[in-house]
Design an enzyme around this catalytic site. Sequence first.
Site, PDB file in Angstrom:
ATOM      1  N   PRO A  18      -7.830  61.378  38.809  1.00 21.08           N
ATOM      2  CA  PRO A  18      -9.261  61.348  39.068  1.00 21.08           C
ATOM      3  C   PRO A  18      -9.770  60.042  39.685  1.00 21.08           C
ATOM      4  CG  PRO A  18      -8.844  62.237  36.893  1.00 21.08           C
ATOM      5  CD  PRO A  18      -7.518  61.791  37.433  1.00 21.08           C
ATOM      6  N   ASN A  19     -10.589  60.210  40.701  1.00 19.08           N
ATOM      7  CA  ASN A  19     -11.311  59.129  41.389  1.00 19.08           C
ATOM      8  C   ASN A  19     -10.442  58.270  42.308  1.00 19.08           C
ATOM      9  OD1 ASN A  19     -13.897  59.701  40.173  1.00 19.08           O
ATOM     10  ND2 ASN A  19     -13.011  58.960  38.271  1.00 19.08           N
ATOM     11  N   ARG A  41     -14.445  52.638  46.468  1.00 20.27           N
ATOM     12  CA  ARG A  41     -14.894  52.495  45.083  1.00 20.27           C
ATOM     13  C   ARG A  41     -14.585  51.079  44.575  1.00 20.27           C
ATOM     14  NH1 ARG A  41     -12.380  54.847  39.475  1.00 20.27           N
ATOM     15  NH2 ARG A  41     -10.387  54.463  40.470  1.00 20.27           N
ATOM     16  N   TYR A  78     -10.386  47.531  43.032  1.00 18.59           N
ATOM     17  CA  TYR A  78      -9.307  48.436  43.459  1.00 18.59           C
ATOM     18  C   TYR A  78      -8.791  48.173  44.881  1.00 18.59           C
ATOM     19  CZ  TYR A  78     -10.775  50.943  39.272  1.00 18.59           C
ATOM     20  OH  TYR A  78     -11.089  51.272  37.968  1.00 18.59           O
ATOM     21  N   ASN A 131      -0.329  57.329  39.330  1.00 17.94           N
ATOM     22  CA  ASN A 131      -1.547  56.650  38.900  1.00 17.94           C
ATOM     23  C   ASN A 131      -2.479  57.733  38.365  1.00 17.94           C
ATOM     24  OD1 ASN A 131      -3.884  55.235  38.442  1.00 17.94           O
ATOM     25  ND2 ASN A 131      -3.841  54.117  40.386  1.00 17.94           N
ATOM     26  N   ALA A 171      -8.159  57.242  34.804  1.00 18.02           N
ATOM     27  CA  ALA A 171      -8.654  57.169  33.423  1.00 18.02           C
ATOM     28  C   ALA A 171      -7.902  58.106  32.480  1.00 18.02           C
ATOM     29  CB  ALA A 171     -10.147  57.473  33.393  1.00 18.02           C
ATOM     30  N   HIS A 213      -5.622  56.771  29.786  1.00 18.80           N
ATOM     31  CA  HIS A 213      -6.122  56.165  28.551  1.00 18.80           C
ATOM     32  C   HIS A 213      -6.355  57.175  27.421  1.00 18.80           C
ATOM     33  CE1 HIS A 213      -6.500  52.807  31.209  1.00 18.80           C
ATOM     34  NE2 HIS A 213      -7.518  53.326  31.871  1.00 18.80           N
ATOM     35  N   ASP A 260       2.059  64.852  27.164  1.00 16.51           N
ATOM     36  CA  ASP A 260       3.008  65.891  26.779  1.00 16.51           C
ATOM     37  C   ASP A 260       3.719  66.478  28.000  1.00 16.51           C
ATOM     38  OD1 ASP A 260       2.436  65.521  24.126  1.00 16.51           O
ATOM     39  OD2 ASP A 260       1.221  67.332  23.899  1.00 16.51           O
ATOM     40  N   GLU A 271       4.437  54.719  35.666  1.00 15.02           N
ATOM     41  CA  GLU A 271       2.976  54.584  35.571  1.00 15.02           C
ATOM     42  C   GLU A 271       2.521  53.409  36.436  1.00 15.02           C
ATOM     43  OE1 GLU A 271       1.747  53.504  31.621  1.00 15.02           O
ATOM     44  OE2 GLU A 271      -0.393  53.541  32.122  1.00 15.02           O
ATOM     45  N   HIS A 324      -0.987  51.242  38.069  1.00 11.57           N
ATOM     46  CA  HIS A 324      -2.428  50.991  38.161  1.00 11.57           C
ATOM     47  C   HIS A 324      -2.668  49.938  39.226  1.00 11.57           C
ATOM     48  CE1 HIS A 324      -3.210  53.314  34.564  1.00 11.57           C
ATOM     49  NE2 HIS A 324      -2.196  52.694  33.993  1.00 11.57           N
ATOM     50  N   LEU A 325      -3.708  50.132  40.000  1.00 11.75           N
ATOM     51  CA  LEU A 325      -4.091  49.138  41.002  1.00 11.75           C
ATOM     52  C   LEU A 325      -4.580  47.866  40.315  1.00 11.75           C
ATOM     53  CD1 LEU A 325      -6.089  51.637  43.199  1.00 11.75           C
ATOM     54  CD2 LEU A 325      -4.200  50.262  44.093  1.00 11.75           C
ATOM     55  N   SER A 326      -5.431  48.046  39.326  1.00 13.86           N
ATOM     56  CA  SER A 326      -6.050  46.897  38.647  1.00 13.86           C
ATOM     57  C   SER A 326      -5.212  46.465  37.451  1.00 13.86           C
ATOM     58  CB  SER A 326      -7.464  47.275  38.189  1.00 13.86           C
ATOM     59  OG  SER A 326      -7.407  48.326  37.232  1.00 13.86           O
ATOM     60  N   ARG A 340      -9.232  44.102  31.506  1.00 12.17           N
ATOM     61  CA  ARG A 340     -10.525  44.752  31.741  1.00 12.17           C
ATOM     62  C   ARG A 340     -11.125  45.235  30.406  1.00 12.17           C
ATOM     63  NH1 ARG A 340     -10.075  49.005  36.331  1.00 12.17           N
ATOM     64  NH2 ARG A 340     -12.350  48.808  36.166  1.00 12.17           N
ATOM     65  N   ARG A 400      -9.428  50.406  28.438  1.00 12.51           N
ATOM     66  CA  ARG A 400      -8.357  50.483  29.445  1.00 12.51           C
ATOM     67  C   ARG A 400      -7.057  49.835  28.952  1.00 12.51           C
ATOM     68  NH1 ARG A 400     -11.298  52.151  34.094  1.00 12.51           N
ATOM     69  NH2 ARG A 400     -13.388  51.295  34.035  1.00 12.51           N
TER      70      ARG A 400
HETATM   71  C1  DQA Z   1      -6.767  52.717  37.435  1.00 12.98           C
HETATM   72  C2  DQA Z   1      -7.285  52.050  36.155  1.00 12.98           C
HETATM   73  C3  DQA Z   1      -8.028  53.046  35.288  1.00 12.98           C
HETATM   74  O1  DQA Z   1      -8.524  52.405  34.133  1.00 12.98           O
HETATM   75  C4  DQA Z   1      -9.185  53.653  36.031  1.00 12.98           C
HETATM   76  O2  DQA Z   1      -9.816  54.625  35.248  1.00 12.98           O
HETATM   77  C5  DQA Z   1      -8.818  54.189  37.367  1.00 12.98           C
HETATM   78  C6  DQA Z   1      -7.870  53.434  38.180  1.00 12.98           C
HETATM   79  C7  DQA Z   1      -6.160  51.676  38.394  1.00 12.98           C
HETATM   80  O3  DQA Z   1      -5.480  52.106  39.328  1.00 12.98           O
HETATM   81  O4  DQA Z   1      -6.401  50.475  38.243  1.00 12.98           O
HETATM   82  O5  DQA Z   1      -9.333  55.201  37.816  1.00 12.98           O
HETATM   83  O6  DQA Z   1      -5.752  53.637  37.085  1.00 12.98           O
END
Ligand code: DQA
Length: 143
Positions: free
Chosen positions: A9-10, A17, A22, A72, A75, A78, A85, A96, A98-100, A105, A109
Amino acid sequence: MKLLVANGPNLNLTGTREPHIYGSDTLAVINSELKEKFPVVSFEFFQTNSEGDLIDKIQSVEKEGFDGVVLNAGALSHYSFALRDAIAAVKRPVVEVHLSQVYAREEFRRTSVISEVCKGTVTGFGKFSYFAATYALSEFLRQ
Ligand code: DQA
């Protein structure tokens, strides 16, 4: 070697964004740089805003012949026990990403419910998190 790069998502908004968090590269740019940097890897890129669609994709990994997954989950990382599962159910390594730097944070997170069932985690390097994860996963698979 066939790798799935899956984004939740997102992540489709990456580039516009919160670019201070990011980065300003779009997912399309990150994906094309991955192809350039890893020409021997056969990539499929997948993004969805739907938890169910992401779970369906993870479940299909063996059937679709992927050797591993760079994920990635946004959210969902989390709180989605359903995604956790699904990852636990597949016999292919999932990394796994994550960009950030999620550990620097908000408190929520700092928990990942998927880390335990992932081969490894790369967080905080912006688009380089994807490159590092792909490098590590492809070397791990090659050995
Ligand atoms: C993320 C970090 C997550 O906490 C956040 O909800 C995202 C992006 C990252 O790539 O840093 O959507 O996965």
